[in-house]
Design a protein around this motif. Structure first.
Motif, PDB file in Angstrom:
ATOM      1  N   ASN A 155       0.806  -1.090  -0.018  1.00 31.90           N
ATOM      2  CA  ASN A 155      -0.135   0.058   0.086  1.00 31.90           C
ATOM      3  C   ASN A 155       0.944   1.328   0.026  1.00 31.90           C
ATOM      4  OD1 ASN A 155       1.082  -0.431   2.593  1.00 31.90           O
ATOM      5  ND2 ASN A 155      -0.751   0.349   3.667  1.00 31.90           N
ATOM      6  N   CYS A 156       2.068   1.159  -0.438  1.00 33.09           N
ATOM      7  CA  CYS A 156       3.110   2.283  -0.377  1.00 33.09           C
ATOM      8  C   CYS A 156       3.327   2.464  -1.861  1.00 33.09           C
ATOM      9  CB  CYS A 156       4.161   2.021   0.424  1.00 33.09           C
ATOM     10  SG  CYS A 156       4.018   1.948   2.175  1.00 33.09           S
ATOM     11  N   PRO A 157       2.700   3.277  -2.577  1.00 35.63           N
ATOM     12  CA  PRO A 157       3.199   3.710  -4.140  1.00 35.63           C
ATOM     13  C   PRO A 157       4.438   4.371  -4.067  1.00 35.63           C
ATOM     14  CG  PRO A 157       0.957   5.073  -3.479  1.00 35.63           C
ATOM     15  CD  PRO A 157       1.322   3.887  -2.252  1.00 35.63           C
ATOM     16  N   GLY A 158       5.137   4.065  -5.129  1.00 36.08           N
ATOM     17  CA  GLY A 158       6.518   4.561  -5.202  1.00 36.08           C
ATOM     18  C   GLY A 158       7.696   3.860  -4.769  1.00 36.08           C
ATOM     19  N   MET A 159       7.176   2.954  -3.631  1.00 33.55           N
ATOM     20  CA  MET A 159       8.245   2.066  -3.095  1.00 33.55           C
ATOM     21  C   MET A 159       8.079   0.775  -3.876  1.00 33.55           C
ATOM     22  SD  MET A 159       9.480   1.622   0.825  1.00 33.55           S
ATOM     23  CE  MET A 159       7.858   1.113   1.498  1.00 33.55           C
ATOM     24  N   THR A 160       9.165   0.171  -4.258  1.00 34.29           N
ATOM     25  CA  THR A 160       9.338  -1.161  -4.746  1.00 34.29           C
ATOM     26  C   THR A 160      10.278  -2.074  -4.443  1.00 34.29           C
ATOM     27  OG1 THR A 160      10.825  -0.352  -6.666  1.00 34.29           O
ATOM     28  CG2 THR A 160       8.455  -0.056  -7.144  1.00 34.29           C
ATOM     29  N   TRP A 161      10.145  -3.259  -4.530  1.00 36.80           N
ATOM     30  CA  TRP A 161      11.323  -4.393  -4.105  1.00 36.80           C
ATOM     31  C   TRP A 161      11.725  -5.433  -5.200  1.00 36.80           C
ATOM     32  CZ3 TRP A 161      11.513  -3.585   1.260  1.00 36.80           C
ATOM     33  CH2 TRP A 161      10.677  -2.764   1.849  1.00 36.80           C
ATOM     34  N   HIS A 162      13.150  -5.657  -5.152  1.00 27.64           N
ATOM     35  CA  HIS A 162      13.597  -6.487  -6.263  1.00 27.64           C
ATOM     36  C   HIS A 162      14.792  -7.393  -5.615  1.00 27.64           C
ATOM     37  CE1 HIS A 162      11.567  -3.460  -9.238  1.00 27.64           C
ATOM     38  NE2 HIS A 162      12.188  -2.397  -8.433  1.00 27.64           N
ATOM     39  N   GLN A 163      14.568  -8.496  -6.090  1.00 26.65           N
ATOM     40  CA  GLN A 163      15.936  -9.432  -5.766  1.00 26.65           C
ATOM     41  C   GLN A 163      17.048  -8.944  -6.673  1.00 26.65           C
ATOM     42  OE1 GLN A 163      15.501 -13.615  -6.796  1.00 26.65           O
ATOM     43  NE2 GLN A 163      16.936 -14.289  -5.434  1.00 26.65           N
ATOM     44  N   MET A 164      18.177  -8.748  -5.969  1.00 20.49           N
ATOM     45  CA  MET A 164      19.281  -8.268  -6.574  1.00 20.49           C
ATOM     46  C   MET A 164      20.678  -8.539  -5.874  1.00 20.49           C
ATOM     47  SD  MET A 164      19.604  -4.683  -8.750  1.00 20.49           S
ATOM     48  CE  MET A 164      17.768  -4.596  -9.262  1.00 20.49           C
ATOM     49  N   ASP A 165      21.917  -8.674  -6.667  1.00 14.60           N
ATOM     50  CA  ASP A 165      23.221  -8.872  -6.040  1.00 14.60           C
ATOM     51  C   ASP A 165      23.626  -7.362  -6.153  1.00 14.60           C
ATOM     52  OD1 ASP A 165      25.770  -9.222  -5.546  1.00 14.60           O
ATOM     53  OD2 ASP A 165      25.776 -11.224  -6.721  1.00 14.60           O
ATOM     54  N   ILE A 166      24.219  -6.886  -5.065  1.00 11.73           N
ATOM     55  CA  ILE A 166      24.643  -5.594  -5.019  1.00 11.73           C
ATOM     56  C   ILE A 166      26.015  -5.310  -5.743  1.00 11.73           C
ATOM     57  CG2 ILE A 166      23.734  -5.185  -2.660  1.00 11.73           C
ATOM     58  CD1 ILE A 166      26.692  -5.358  -1.459  1.00 11.73           C
ATOM     59  N   ARG A 167      26.638  -6.432  -6.380  1.00 10.31           N
ATOM     60  CA  ARG A 167      27.775  -6.407  -7.224  1.00 10.31           C
ATOM     61  C   ARG A 167      27.213  -6.255  -8.707  1.00 10.31           C
ATOM     62  NH1 ARG A 167      30.393 -11.833  -5.778  1.00 10.31           N
ATOM     63  NH2 ARG A 167      28.311 -12.418  -6.069  1.00 10.31           N
ATOM     64  N   GLN A 168      26.299  -6.486  -9.042  1.00  8.52           N
ATOM     65  CA  GLN A 168      25.566  -6.357 -10.505  1.00  8.52           C
ATOM     66  C   GLN A 168      24.059  -5.565 -10.164  1.00  8.52           C
ATOM     67  OE1 GLN A 168      25.857 -10.623 -11.157  1.00  8.52           O
ATOM     68  NE2 GLN A 168      27.455 -10.025 -12.751  1.00  8.52           N
ATOM     69  N   LEU A 169      24.139  -4.157  -9.903  1.00  4.87           N
ATOM     70  CA  LEU A 169      22.890  -3.504  -9.721  1.00  4.87           C
ATOM     71  C   LEU A 169      22.504  -3.296 -11.410  1.00  4.87           C
ATOM     72  CD1 LEU A 169      24.264  -1.010  -7.339  1.00  4.87           C
ATOM     73  CD2 LEU A 169      22.804  -2.736  -6.881  1.00  4.87           C
ATOM     74  N   SER A 170      21.042  -3.550 -11.608  1.00  4.54           N
ATOM     75  CA  SER A 170      20.394  -3.603 -12.870  1.00  4.54           C
ATOM     76  C   SER A 170      19.858  -2.210 -13.039  1.00  4.54           C
ATOM     77  CB  SER A 170      19.365  -4.539 -13.042  1.00  4.54           C
ATOM     78  OG  SER A 170      20.034  -5.784 -12.783  1.00  4.54           O
ATOM     79  N   PHE A 171      20.602  -1.145 -12.918  1.00  9.58           N
ATOM     80  CA  PHE A 171      20.207   0.177 -13.080  1.00  9.58           C
ATOM     81  C   PHE A 171      21.106   0.922 -14.000  1.00  9.58           C
ATOM     82  CE2 PHE A 171      19.030  -0.949  -8.571  1.00  9.58           C
ATOM     83  CZ  PHE A 171      17.715  -1.141  -8.744  1.00  9.58           C
ATOM     84  N   PRO A 172      20.487   1.914 -14.787  1.00 12.15           N
ATOM     85  CA  PRO A 172      21.520   2.693 -15.594  1.00 12.15           C
ATOM     86  C   PRO A 172      22.514   3.608 -14.780  1.00 12.15           C
ATOM     87  CG  PRO A 172      19.219   2.917 -16.253  1.00 12.15           C
ATOM     88  CD  PRO A 172      19.127   2.402 -14.960  1.00 12.15           C
ATOM     89  N   ASP A 173      23.278   4.012 -15.313  1.00 11.13           N
ATOM     90  CA  ASP A 173      24.438   4.909 -14.550  1.00 11.13           C
ATOM     91  C   ASP A 173      23.701   6.194 -14.097  1.00 11.13           C
ATOM     92  OD1 ASP A 173      26.233   3.093 -15.511  1.00 11.13           O
ATOM     93  OD2 ASP A 173      27.300   4.512 -17.125  1.00 11.13           O
TER      94      ASP A 173
END
Length: 244
Positions: free
Chosen positions: A91-109
């Motif tokens: 119930n918190c719009p704008g907050m998301t959750w993702h499984q991810m390794d901090i050594r390989q962040l799947s975000f653009p620069d």
């Protein structure tokens, strides 16, 4: 504490965390948000884009959301954790959750104004026997993570690291000019002191931190001296006494 592993090594095992998160609802390493909120308020604006590393089942993200920070991405390498936390805060719009390794962040620069971690990097160093020297394997792991963190920060963005590690030890990992950030730190806590390191992207290391980096580079070229550490080793449970 009902979730102590039989060995500190287990803290690096995703299977341990998956099993723990199946039943544990919440645990706060290094104190709750209220303990260091006054420090965050000086560094984070409510409209900043925020990435939280190794979110676990801490209430920190929810507490930050309640305090007005509504653009928060949380990552953890435990799928059980991410599933549970996503449902808890659905119930918190704008907050998301993702499984991810901090050594390989799947975000653009340059994706985030703020990247925040609380005891996540500490957990990566559970097998280290002394704070004076970090093993090559752990040093490589940490370097990969910090390189990704730096890549994902916007110019002027801040990486905030909350830890029990004193500056004399932790700044050895953060003081590298290739990360393109400056370092400052603050402390908080009653009875037990914790530290918040703030790395600002696009600023140079101070003369003191640049000298520390050079010393670390020089030390790698010569045989290390033997120094007796005063901290306890793996016989004691990792972080078992640092929750407020």
């Amino acid at each position: 504490m009902d979730y102590l592993p039989d060995s500190n090594t287990r803290y690096k095992d995703v299977a341990y965390w998956d099993e723990r998160y199946k039943t544990e609802e919440c645990f706060e390493w290094l104190g709750s948000f209220s303990k260091f909120q006054h420090l965050l308020q000086n560094c984070i604006k409510t409209d900043d884009s925020i990435l939280i590393l190794g979110c676990g089942n801490s209430n920190m993200s929810g507490d930050m959301y309640s305090a007005g920070y509504h653009t928060i991405i949380n990552i953890d390498y435990s799928s059980v954790c991410i599933s549970a936390m996503s449902a808890k805060y659905s119930n918190c719009p704008g907050m998301t959750w993702h499984q991810m390794d901090i050594r390989q962040l799947s975000f653009p620069d340059a994706s985030f104004d703020v990247i925040l971690e609380k005891a996540t990097l500490d957990a990566l160093m559970v097998e280290e026997k002394t704070p004076w020297e970090v093993s090559p394997q752990t040093a490589c792991f940490i370097h990969q993570a910090l390189t990704e963190i730096s890549r994902c920060l916007k110019p002027g963005g801040r990486f905030m690291s909350i830890t029990f590690a004193q500056p004399f030890f932790r700044k050895r990992l953060y003081a590298r000019s290739e990360y393109h950030w400056s370092i400052s730190h603050h402390s908080y806590g009653d009875g037990f002191e914790y530290f918040m390191y703030i790395m600002t992207k696009g600023e140079k290391l101070s003369h003191e931190d640049a000298a520390l980096e050079q010393k670390m580079l020089d030390d790698t070229k010569s045989p290390p001296s033997r120094i007796t550490a005063t901290q306890s080793e793996d016989k004691d449970d990792f972080l078992s006494t640092i929750d407020l």
